[in-house]
Design a protein around this motif. Structure first.
Motif, mmCIF file in Angstrom:
data_model
loop_
_atom_site.group_PDB
_atom_site.id
_atom_site.type_symbol
_atom_site.label_atom_id
_atom_site.label_comp_id
_atom_site.label_asym_id
_atom_site.label_seq_id
_atom_site.Cartn_x
_atom_site.Cartn_y
_atom_site.Cartn_z
ATOM 1 N N UNK A 78 39.852 64.424 41.692
ATOM 2 C CA UNK A 78 39.346 63.562 40.634
ATOM 3 C C UNK A 78 37.956 63.067 40.901
ATOM 4 N N UNK A 79 37.143 63.849 41.607
ATOM 5 C CA UNK A 79 35.756 63.491 41.806
ATOM 6 C C UNK A 79 35.483 62.810 43.130
ATOM 7 N N UNK A 80 34.220 62.863 43.565
ATOM 8 C CA UNK A 80 33.801 62.234 44.811
ATOM 9 C C UNK A 80 32.414 61.659 44.684
ATOM 10 N N UNK A 81 32.034 60.825 45.644
ATOM 11 C CA UNK A 81 30.716 60.217 45.683
ATOM 12 C C UNK A 81 30.392 59.880 47.123
ATOM 13 N N UNK A 82 29.118 59.815 47.451
ATOM 14 C CA UNK A 82 28.661 59.656 48.831
ATOM 15 C C UNK A 82 28.048 58.281 48.986
ATOM 16 N N UNK A 83 28.669 57.417 49.772
ATOM 17 C CA UNK A 83 28.145 56.072 49.975
ATOM 18 C C UNK A 83 27.009 56.041 50.970
ATOM 19 N N UNK A 84 26.198 54.969 50.929
ATOM 20 C CA UNK A 84 25.111 54.854 51.899
ATOM 21 C C UNK A 84 25.587 54.312 53.240
ATOM 22 N N UNK A 85 26.917 54.173 53.394
ATOM 23 C CA UNK A 85 27.498 53.780 54.679
ATOM 24 C C UNK A 85 27.947 54.991 55.497
ATOM 25 N N UNK A 86 27.619 56.209 55.026
ATOM 26 C CA UNK A 86 27.994 57.419 55.749
ATOM 27 C C UNK A 86 29.367 57.948 55.412
ATOM 28 N N UNK A 87 30.053 57.331 54.460
ATOM 29 C CA UNK A 87 31.380 57.780 54.050
ATOM 30 C C UNK A 87 31.320 58.467 52.696
ATOM 31 N N UNK A 88 32.263 59.357 52.482
ATOM 32 C CA UNK A 88 32.462 59.969 51.173
ATOM 33 C C UNK A 88 33.733 59.375 50.575
ATOM 34 N N UNK A 89 33.628 58.940 49.336
ATOM 35 C CA UNK A 89 34.745 58.335 48.621
ATOM 36 C C UNK A 89 35.234 59.337 47.581
ATOM 37 N N UNK A 90 36.540 59.532 47.515
ATOM 38 C CA UNK A 90 37.078 60.575 46.652
ATOM 39 C C UNK A 90 38.482 60.202 46.198
ATOM 40 N N UNK A 91 38.981 60.954 45.230
ATOM 41 C CA UNK A 91 40.335 60.764 44.716
ATOM 42 C C UNK A 91 41.282 61.738 45.403
ATOM 43 N N UNK A 92 42.354 61.235 45.970
ATOM 44 C CA UNK A 92 43.309 62.051 46.713
ATOM 45 C C UNK A 92 44.286 62.743 45.770
ATOM 46 N N UNK A 93 45.200 63.505 46.385
ATOM 47 C CA UNK A 93 46.219 64.206 45.604
ATOM 48 C C UNK A 93 47.107 63.247 44.836
ATOM 49 N N UNK A 94 47.332 62.055 45.363
ATOM 50 C CA UNK A 94 48.156 61.058 44.672
ATOM 51 C C UNK A 94 47.333 60.217 43.716
ATOM 52 N N UNK A 95 46.079 60.633 43.490
ATOM 53 C CA UNK A 95 45.171 59.960 42.569
ATOM 54 C C UNK A 95 44.824 58.548 43.015
ATOM 55 N N UNK A 96 44.786 58.362 44.330
ATOM 56 C CA UNK A 96 44.327 57.106 44.910
ATOM 57 C C UNK A 96 42.867 57.266 45.320
ATOM 58 N N UNK A 97 42.165 56.130 45.471
ATOM 59 C CA UNK A 97 40.793 56.161 45.977
ATOM 60 C C UNK A 97 40.845 56.095 47.497
ATOM 61 N N UNK A 98 40.098 56.993 48.153
ATOM 62 C CA UNK A 98 40.096 57.059 49.609
ATOM 63 C C UNK A 98 38.678 57.286 50.110
ATOM 64 N N UNK A 99 38.505 57.093 51.424
ATOM 65 C CA UNK A 99 37.215 57.374 52.050
ATOM 66 C C UNK A 99 37.421 58.237 53.280
ATOM 67 N N UNK A 100 36.428 59.056 53.578
ATOM 68 C CA UNK A 100 36.429 59.869 54.784
ATOM 69 C C UNK A 100 34.986 59.954 55.262
ATOM 70 N N UNK A 101 34.807 59.994 56.569
ATOM 71 C CA UNK A 101 33.456 60.111 57.103
ATOM 72 C C UNK A 101 32.828 61.423 56.651
#
Length: 823
Positions: free
Chosen positions: A366-389
């Motif tokens: 469901x899409x992703x975006x790149x934060x200026x904190x070095x993390x990528x924020x994206x929608x998981x398989x369960x349609x939750x918002x998550x972050x990963x380095x």
């Protein structure tokens, strides 16, 4: 195996624990010896040797034997003729059974292993040997294998992710048809290669069989042509002073207050792909755009620098969608979907090696975006918002969908500067009811701030929203109070949107540069597509926003869902008379119609004003009665299938997230509510009952990707057959039960020969045609098959691809004018 080009095996056995083989002595050398001496072979001789090996392999394949280790060392040259040796790995593989995968073995030689063999797949077919022979032919002609590296791991990585250099670039005298044949054999997906070694040999020897040149040249050499950069007024005042037209490049030389609107020709990308998700992004600096463009019949990312005349493809990004930039604009995040398995990746804007961040655990994206904190924020398989380095690792869930509050998914995040807040789209069940949410990334708290489908942030405090009816709206945000300070106002119209999920194709940079795709998809039309892929219109006057077409048993009428201003409704089209009438009455969000076996009634799913759950309804096809419920409103449903005797009904539960879609069964006169039919931890959907009612085809994600399976019905636990590979969905039976059809994400349609009755048998899927522009559905079929199986009823998106994007420089100045009541 008795064949002139196969080294025979006279005997074998064990002596003092040593395995021995008895074979004839070959007076000659191996192909490796000759290549080490000559580097490159004469073209005619290389083609002859490859054809002889292909003949041997075709014979072995027809006898059920896959070699698994075709390489120059295993090709002996006896008086110049090829002899294929060492079928030992094929024998070992057949004897090892499941021990191969249990020990993680990928039997073969890395430089010549097909991608599926490199992945350790046990059930290889003839196309794996075709790939290896393509590697050998490539090396005979160019002097080097398609992929090489310092270690086996490095080679396998290239096999999985890179494209080989065009052979004619390394040796220009190679005939075009020979190059075409070799690169077809080297396709990553088995379905894209020759089905048999005999077909490969035929293509090598026939100069008339050129099918790939235009695609290959477009993907490997940028074609420099004059582009046009017209200045369009659109909704804006256009100042021509800042625009240089030369070859399509854009260079800002005017005042920083100029508002310039332009169309960017994307050149060699061919078309900007029609994908049911995000397909473009602009860097925060506003100096480059990335979009999903063509790579042959597949998709790939293309980058267009604002001051350059052409877009350039990133060839390592095959199958990419939903791109987004890093804060510095030097890297791109994106998703790929291969064999139904979606992976979050990153790559440099200059190309090179890709990095996989979240692999195989993201069933949809469901899409992703790149934060200026070095993390990528994206929608998981369960349609939750998550972050990963952005360097990889485990991901952390931030916020989950709240079904109690009505929204089932959190999609399309946009991180605000500082990485403390995220704008998201909240999906409530249809694109017409989407809302914009603001999430506190520290607490996970979700605040609903507006209606709309696709939010982006624009410095210093504007929220840009994709609205319904192809509109762009803007409002101001109070980041402390977590609310809008004014009502969103429409600032632009005619922007491409996606009915299926509500995304609107635009993005905005920090400096106010705004890029979008102008609305190009007109109304959807119903089309017939024959087995060769030739398309004709069903009715040139019948256009609209359609989904889920269903043919009556006699082929004379069509039921389908129609998107309207008040939601989806079921309509019926009479092909003989042209009559087109609404059938679903007052039922809301009615869609996915199916005909009763006698053709007199139509069942569908939908909701009423009194009950929020989608459930099953039925009505006579001629509309002579009222809509009737098929069972109590106790379970939320998303699809229905009717067994031919009327005794059974198969349903699928409504789902939003991985593992939430399950198949259910209801027996008339026995079950008051549906009972579980197939319920596992993975999703099952797109049920299709065979014409004789004895077999159930469906899509399952049990392998980590979407594949088509068949089970006996209604006793589904007694057997299971996998009938597809490399990703498939939308199964549909031929009316006489002799074929099962399905599609894949690349728009390819396959036919599988089947035998139904007391037992089920199936053959190898055969590719009928590829039509990427026709609309598909992720969890339900979006086409049907004529009773004679000769043509397919499908939906044409009306040209949802384009070769240009629109860009507005200093768009913020235009918004200031709008805020002051100007135009």
């Amino acid at each position: 195996l008795q064949h002139p080009h196969i080294l025979p095996l006279f005997d074998s056995g064990v002596a003092d624990s040593f395995l021995y083989y008895v074979m004839p002595y070959v007076e000659g050398i191996s192909l490796r010896d000759r290549m080490a001496r000559e580097k490159q072979l004469p073209i005619a001789e290389a083609v002859r040797i490859a054809s002889e090996v292909a003949s041997a392999l075709d014979y072995a394949h027809r006898h059920g034997v896959i070699h698994r280790d075709i390489k120059p060392e295993n090709i002996l040259l006896h008086d110049g003729s090829a002899l294929v040796a060492d079928f030992g790995i094929a024998l070992a593989a057949s004897k090892a059974g499941t021990r191969m995968t249990e020990t993680g073995m990928s039997l073969g030689t890395p430089s010549y292993m097909s991608p599926e063999q490199a992945m350790g797949e046990r059930d290889l077919d003839a196309r794996s040997d075709v790939y290896a022979l393509g590697c050998v032919a490539y090396e005979m002609l160019t002097g080097e294998p398609p992929f090489s590296g310092p270690t086996a791991q490095a080679i396998v990585a290239k096999v999985m992710t890179s494209e080989p250099v065009q052979a004619t670039l390394l040796r220009k005298t190679i005939p075009a048809h020979v190059s075409d044949a070799i690169h077809t054999a080297l396709e990553k997906l088995p379905a894209d290669r020759f089905a048999t070694a005999a077909e490969f040999a035929a293509a090598l020897g026939d100069a008339s069989l050129r099918t790939r040149t235009a695609h290959i040249e477009a993907a490997t050499s940028p074609r420099r042509r004059l582009g046009v950069l017209p200045i369009a007024a659109l909704l804006l005042a256009v100042l021509a002073a800042g625009l240089l037209i030369g070859r399509g490049s854009v260079k800002k030389e005017s005042s920083s207050s100029d508002i310039i609107a332009a169309s960017l020709d994307m050149g060699d990308s061919g078309r900007i792909r029609q994908v049911g998700n995000i397909r473009l992004a602009i860097s925060r600096q506003g100096d480059r755009v990335v979009f999903v463009g063509n790579s042959g019949s597949d998709a790939a990312l293309w980058v267009r620098e604002m001051d350059q005349p052409d877009a350039r493809m990133l060839p390592e990004t095959k199958g990419a969608f939903a791109p987004f930039f890093s804060p510095d604009g030097k890297s791109i995040g994106y998703a790929t979907s291969i064999a139904g398995r979606t992976t979050l990746k990153t790559i440099s804007v200059s190309g090179g090696v890709t990095r996989s961040l979240v692999e195989d655990s993201v069933a949809s994206f469901g899409g992703g975006t790149w934060g200026d904190d070095g993390n990528i924020y994206f929608t998981t398989a369960s349609r939750a918002l998550a972050r990963v380095s952005s360097t990889g690792g485990h991901f952390t869930t931030i916020a989950l969908p709240d079904t109690a509050k009505g929204y089932k998914e959190i999609d399309f995040p946009a991180i605000l500067p500082g990485s403390k807040l995220a704008l998201v789209m909240l999906w409530y069940g249809s694109s017409a009811t989407n809302k914009i949410g603001l999430i506190d990334l520290a607490t996970g708290r979700v605040s609903v701030i507006a209606d709309g489908s696709y939010p982006r942030f624009m410095e210093p405090d504007r929220v840009v929203i994709g609205g319904s009816n192809n509109q762009i709206l803007v409002a101001h945000l109070d980041k402390r109070q977590l609310r809008l300070t004014d009502s969103p106002v429409v600032v632009l119209q005619g922007v491409q949107d996606e009915v299926s999920n509500g995304t609107v194709q635009f993005d905005v940079a920090d400096n106010g540069t705004f890029v979008y795709q102008k609305k190009v998809r007109g109304d959807v039309g119903l089309v017939w597509v024959d087995r060769a892929g030739v398309m004709t219109k069903v009715d040139s006057g019948l256009v609209g926003s359609f989904i889920s077409p269903s043919l009556s048993p006699d082929g004379g009428s069509i039921a389908l869902g129609v998107n309207t201003a008040v939601g989806t409704q079921v309509w019926v089209k009479q092909l003989a008379t042209g009559a087109f009438t609404q059938l679903s009455g007052e039922i809301k969000d009615a869609d996915r119609p199916v005909w009763t076996p006698d053709g007199r009634g139509i069942a569908f799913v939908g909701v009423t004003a009194a009950a929020a759950r989608r459930t099953a309804w039925i009505r006579r096809a001629d509309g002579s009665d009222k809509v009737q419920p098929m069972l109590g409103n106790t379970v939320a449903l998303d699809e229905i299938q009717l067994e031919k005797t009327g005794r059974y009904m198969v349903f699928r539960s409504e789902g939003a997230g991985q593992g939430t879609r399950h198949l259910m069964l209801s027996e008339r006169g026995v079950d008051s509510v549906p009972k579980s039919l197939i319920k596992e931890k993975y999703d099952t959907y797109a049920a299709a009952l065979s014409p004789d009612g004895r077999w159930l085809a469906f899509v399952s994600e049990e392998s980590g990707g979407r594949e088509v399976y068949v089970r006996p019905f209604p006793h589904v636990d007694s057997a299971k057959f996998a009938v597809s590979v490399n990703g498939a969905f939308e199964p549909v039976w031929r009316r006489d039960g002799t074929e099962l059809f399905f599609r894949n994400p690349r728009g390819e349609v396959f036919a599988v020969p089947v035998t139904t009755g007391a037992t089920f048998k199936h053959g190898v899927p055969k590719l009928l045609f590829s039509r990427p522009g026709l609309t598909i559905q992720d969890y339900y079929r979006n086409y049907d098959v004529s009773p004679d199986g000769k043509r397919f009823l499908m939906l044409d998106g009306g040209g949802g691809e384009t070769s240009s994007l629109n860009v507005i420089f200093n768009w913020g100045r235009q918004l200031e004018r709008v805020a002051k009541g100007g135009k």
